[in-house]
Design a protein around this motif. Structure first.
Motif, PDB file in Angstrom:
ATOM      1  N   TRP A   1       0.820  -1.284   0.050  1.00 48.72           N
ATOM      2  CA  TRP A   1      -0.013   0.155   0.118  1.00 48.72           C
ATOM      3  C   TRP A   1       0.890   1.333   0.021  1.00 48.72           C
ATOM      4  CZ3 TRP A   1      -3.344   1.630   4.853  1.00 48.72           C
ATOM      5  CH2 TRP A   1      -4.131   2.334   4.723  1.00 48.72           C
ATOM      6  N   ARG A   2       1.730   1.368   0.894  1.00 51.87           N
ATOM      7  CA  ARG A   2       2.563   2.416   1.228  1.00 51.87           C
ATOM      8  C   ARG A   2       3.360   2.496  -0.322  1.00 51.87           C
ATOM      9  NH1 ARG A   2       4.078   4.516   6.004  1.00 51.87           N
ATOM     10  NH2 ARG A   2       6.326   4.521   5.684  1.00 51.87           N
ATOM     11  N   ARG A   3       3.934   1.398  -0.846  1.00 59.54           N
ATOM     12  CA  ARG A   3       4.793   1.393  -2.136  1.00 59.54           C
ATOM     13  C   ARG A   3       3.988   2.150  -3.227  1.00 59.54           C
ATOM     14  NH1 ARG A   3       5.299  -0.500  -6.700  1.00 59.54           N
ATOM     15  NH2 ARG A   3       3.437  -1.869  -6.544  1.00 59.54           N
TER      16      ARG A   3
ATOM     17  N   SER B   1       3.985   9.501   0.754  1.00 59.78           N
ATOM     18  CA  SER B   1       3.144   9.324   1.827  1.00 59.78           C
ATOM     19  C   SER B   1       3.558   8.724   2.816  1.00 59.78           C
ATOM     20  CB  SER B   1       2.013   8.310   1.303  1.00 59.78           C
ATOM     21  OG  SER B   1       2.643   6.995   0.859  1.00 59.78           O
ATOM     22  N   TYR B   2       4.996   8.263   2.938  1.00 54.74           N
ATOM     23  CA  TYR B   2       5.660   7.572   4.070  1.00 54.74           C
ATOM     24  C   TYR B   2       5.584   7.991   5.363  1.00 54.74           C
ATOM     25  CZ  TYR B   2       7.666   4.861   0.118  1.00 54.74           C
ATOM     26  OH  TYR B   2       7.804   4.037  -0.866  1.00 54.74           O
ATOM     27  N   GLU B   3       5.082   9.212   5.548  1.00 53.51           N
ATOM     28  CA  GLU B   3       5.163   9.847   6.819  1.00 53.51           C
ATOM     29  C   GLU B   3       3.958   9.454   7.523  1.00 53.51           C
ATOM     30  OE1 GLU B   3       4.158  14.337   5.308  1.00 53.51           O
ATOM     31  OE2 GLU B   3       5.791  14.145   6.183  1.00 53.51           O
ATOM     32  N   ARG B   4       2.956   9.240   6.776  1.00 55.12           N
ATOM     33  CA  ARG B   4       1.550   8.574   7.236  1.00 55.12           C
ATOM     34  C   ARG B   4       1.655   7.455   7.849  1.00 55.12           C
ATOM     35  NH1 ARG B   4       0.093  11.668   2.825  1.00 55.12           N
ATOM     36  NH2 ARG B   4      -0.549   9.769   1.756  1.00 55.12           N
ATOM     37  N   GLU B   5       0.859   7.066   8.564  1.00 54.05           N
ATOM     38  CA  GLU B   5       0.946   5.590   9.359  1.00 54.05           C
ATOM     39  C   GLU B   5       0.652   4.537   8.715  1.00 54.05           C
ATOM     40  OE1 GLU B   5      -0.831   3.480  13.054  1.00 54.05           O
ATOM     41  OE2 GLU B   5      -1.620   5.419  12.733  1.00 54.05           O
ATOM     42  N   HIS B   6      -0.594   4.577   8.013  1.00 53.87           N
ATOM     43  CA  HIS B   6      -1.221   3.673   7.260  1.00 53.87           C
ATOM     44  C   HIS B   6      -1.313   2.444   8.019  1.00 53.87           C
ATOM     45  CE1 HIS B   6       0.589   6.102   4.107  1.00 53.87           C
ATOM     46  NE2 HIS B   6      -0.547   5.718   3.488  1.00 53.87           N
ATOM     47  N   SER B   7      -2.580   2.476   8.837  1.00 60.89           N
ATOM     48  CA  SER B   7      -2.785   1.588  10.068  1.00 60.89           C
ATOM     49  C   SER B   7      -2.879  -0.105   9.637  1.00 60.89           C
ATOM     50  CB  SER B   7      -4.227   2.064  10.633  1.00 60.89           C
ATOM     51  OG  SER B   7      -4.666   1.141  11.568  1.00 60.89           O
ATOM     52  N   ARG B   8      -2.116  -0.725  10.392  1.00 61.46           N
ATOM     53  CA  ARG B   8      -2.176  -2.088  10.070  1.00 61.46           C
ATOM     54  C   ARG B   8      -3.765  -2.352  10.485  1.00 61.46           C
ATOM     55  NH1 ARG B   8       3.111  -1.669  10.881  1.00 61.46           N
ATOM     56  NH2 ARG B   8       4.481  -3.418   9.969  1.00 61.46           N
ATOM     57  N   THR B   9      -4.156  -1.966  11.429  1.00 58.47           N
ATOM     58  CA  THR B   9      -5.555  -2.261  12.109  1.00 58.47           C
ATOM     59  C   THR B   9      -6.375  -2.236  11.082  1.00 58.47           C
ATOM     60  OG1 THR B   9      -4.590  -1.313  14.014  1.00 58.47           O
ATOM     61  CG2 THR B   9      -7.200  -1.749  13.753  1.00 58.47           C
ATOM     62  N   ILE B  10      -6.693  -1.043  10.272  1.00 59.26           N
ATOM     63  CA  ILE B  10      -7.558  -1.174   9.288  1.00 59.26           C
ATOM     64  C   ILE B  10      -7.587  -2.193   8.136  1.00 59.26           C
ATOM     65  CG2 ILE B  10      -6.618   0.566   7.643  1.00 59.26           C
ATOM     66  CD1 ILE B  10      -9.479   1.630   7.156  1.00 59.26           C
ATOM     67  N   ILE B  11      -6.190  -2.533   7.823  1.00 56.01           N
ATOM     68  CA  ILE B  11      -6.074  -3.697   6.841  1.00 56.01           C
ATOM     69  C   ILE B  11      -6.547  -4.944   7.333  1.00 56.01           C
ATOM     70  CG2 ILE B  11      -4.318  -5.142   5.830  1.00 56.01           C
ATOM     71  CD1 ILE B  11      -2.542  -2.485   6.034  1.00 56.01           C
TER      72      ILE B  11
END
Length: 155
Positions: free
Chosen positions: A45-47, A53-63
């Motif tokens: 997702w981050r890639r 966008s790397y500074e944002r968390e991109h939550s594992r929880t929502i995944i």
């Protein structure tokens, strides 16, 4: 107690090399465990979103919530959890100042990342499609973004 549906492996799901680490696989997810899938999807997702966008968390929880929901979309509890975490992610992305179109892109890339990782992990095409359609459906029901954002329509 042994669960007959649980499999183990010491092979990497991508390169197929032996890792010497025994992994417990989820029969619903092909050659990866839920923990591995969560990490692989987050990285993909981050890639896809790129370095900005790397500074944002991109939550594992929502995944995890979306994948678990997609495995049993008829579960009211899973639906509530997924909905609440979608809203949480929406608020978080909004706090970063992202536009509606950018937020839609974030969620779209998340769904595509799930599909790509599951496909590479060897899950059959029909199951990947069913899971990603369930995720799309939940995102659509929760966000009610059936039409493109105004800045997307002009593009």
């Amino acid at each position: 107690m042994d669960d007959v549906n649980v499999r183990t492996s010491t092979r990497c799901p991508y390169c197929r090399s032996d890792t010497s680490i025994e992994r417990e696989l989820d029969p619903e997810l092909g050659a990866v465990s839920l923990d591995e899938l969560e990490t692989l999807v987050r990285n993909e997702w981050r890639r896809r979103l790129g370095p900005s966008s790397y500074e944002r968390e991109h939550s594992r929880t929502i995944i995890r919530a979306l994948i678990v929901y997609a495995l049993a979309p008829g579960s009211p509890v899973r639906e509530i959890v997924a909905r609440q975490l979608i809203w949480w992610e929406l608020v978080t992305l909004g706090a970063w100042g992202l536009s509606r179109a950018a937020i839609q892109r974030e969620f779209g890339e998340l769904r595509r990342a799930v599909g790509d990782v599951l496909t590479r992990a060897g899950l059959d095409r029909a199951k990947v499609q069913r899971l990603t359609e369930s995720i799309d459906s939940q995102l659509g029901k929760t966000l009610q973004w059936g039409e493109p954002a105004p800045d997307e329509a002009e593009a």
